[in-house]
Design an enzyme around this catalytic site. Structure first.
Site, PDB file in Angstrom:
ATOM      1  N   GLU A   6       9.361  48.599  -0.354  1.00  0.00           N
ATOM      2  CA  GLU A   6       8.447  48.874   0.707  1.00  0.00           C
ATOM      3  C   GLU A   6       7.187  48.211   0.550  1.00  0.00           C
ATOM      4  OE1 GLU A   6       9.651  53.509   1.725  1.00  0.00           O
ATOM      5  OE2 GLU A   6       7.777  53.297   0.416  1.00  0.00           O
ATOM      6  N   CYS A   7       6.787  47.724   1.535  1.00  0.00           N
ATOM      7  CA  CYS A   7       5.399  46.911   1.707  1.00  0.00           C
ATOM      8  C   CYS A   7       5.146  46.235   0.461  1.00  0.00           C
ATOM      9  CB  CYS A   7       4.232  48.134   2.080  1.00  0.00           C
ATOM     10  SG  CYS A   7       2.929  47.541   2.874  1.00  0.00           S
ATOM     11  N   GLY A   8       4.210  46.919  -0.412  1.00  0.00           N
ATOM     12  CA  GLY A   8       3.924  45.717  -1.246  1.00  0.00           C
ATOM     13  C   GLY A   8       4.923  45.307  -2.201  1.00  0.00           C
ATOM     14  N   SER A  11      11.034  46.018   3.461  1.00  0.00           N
ATOM     15  CA  SER A  11      10.515  45.697   4.663  1.00  0.00           C
ATOM     16  C   SER A  11       9.018  46.386   4.497  1.00  0.00           C
ATOM     17  CB  SER A  11      11.110  46.606   5.873  1.00  0.00           C
ATOM     18  OG  SER A  11      11.012  47.737   5.633  1.00  0.00           O
TER      19      SER A  11
END
Length: 213
Positions: free
Chosen positions: A79-81, A183
């Site tokens: 996720e993200c990072g 994502s």
């Protein structure tokens, strides 16, 4: 589960859902550890990889360990990072480029202005470790980084179609293979236990594959 200065954004209740489904969580540091601990699945949460890009790049043994695990079929969710860490390259706020893990395609760059904040509905575009094609999840985005507008390899298809809840804008997001999904989406598994169950089951299937080898 990655947890250190670079990867620190997790909902405690979300991790508890995984445990309630039978997962035994072990934590490691992509910054400080030499390789992955023995496990049947990998979660890379949100955080600030751009602030530690040099150290993440320098830890080559960890990057190689994650690549090897992914190549062996281990379920990997980011996720993200964590998504940024899995990509080919990261450009920090000064425009300096650092190679990352490279199991997801493309380059991500940091921007001085917030790129996205808000809730989204995410429809899976293929069967993944979080569920079947067409499944819909809800989560949120919050990031200053963005994908660079460049051609990327075709080894990974887009994971989701996002729909912004505030204006119904639709756009492709993330990347996925049979065992990898990354994502900008932040999920709370208490709100989508079916996705958590799918991930834990994917880990079980990977464990059975290992034991049968």
């Amino acid at each position: 589960v990655a947890r250190d200065e670079a990867f620190s954004f997790y909902y405690p209740e979300s991790l508890q859902v995984l445990e309630q489904l039978g997962a035994e969580l072990c934590f490691f540091s992509p910054l400080h550890d030499a390789e992955l601990p023995e496990a049947q699945g990998l979660i890379l949460g949100g955080g600030f990889p751009e602030m530690f890009a040099q150290a993440l790049y320098a830890n080559e043994t960890m990057r190689n360990s994650i690549c090897a695990a992914a190549a062996a079929g281990m379920p990997v969710y980011a996720e993200c990072g964590g998504f940024m860490y899995l990509m080919e390259r990261l450009l920090d706020f000064d425009g300096k480029e650092f190679p990352m893990i490279g199991i997801l395609p493309g380059t991500v760059q940091m921007n001085k202005k917030l790129q996205m904040v808000g809730y989204v509905e995410a429809e899976l575009q293929r069967d993944t470790i979080l569920g079947k094609k067409g499944s819909r999840l809800r989560g949120h985005e919050f990031h200053f980084s963005s994908e660079c507008p460049e051609n990327v390899s075709n080894t990974c298809g887009r994971a989701f179609e996002f729909t912004r809840m505030r204006n119904q804008a639709k756009y492709p997001a993330g990347y996925a293979t049979d065992n990898i999904l990354g994502s900008y989406l932040h999920l709370h598994f208490a709100g989508c236990p079916e996705a958590a169950d799918s991930f834990v089951e994917s880990c079980r299937q990977f464990q059975k594959k290992q034991q049968g080898a």
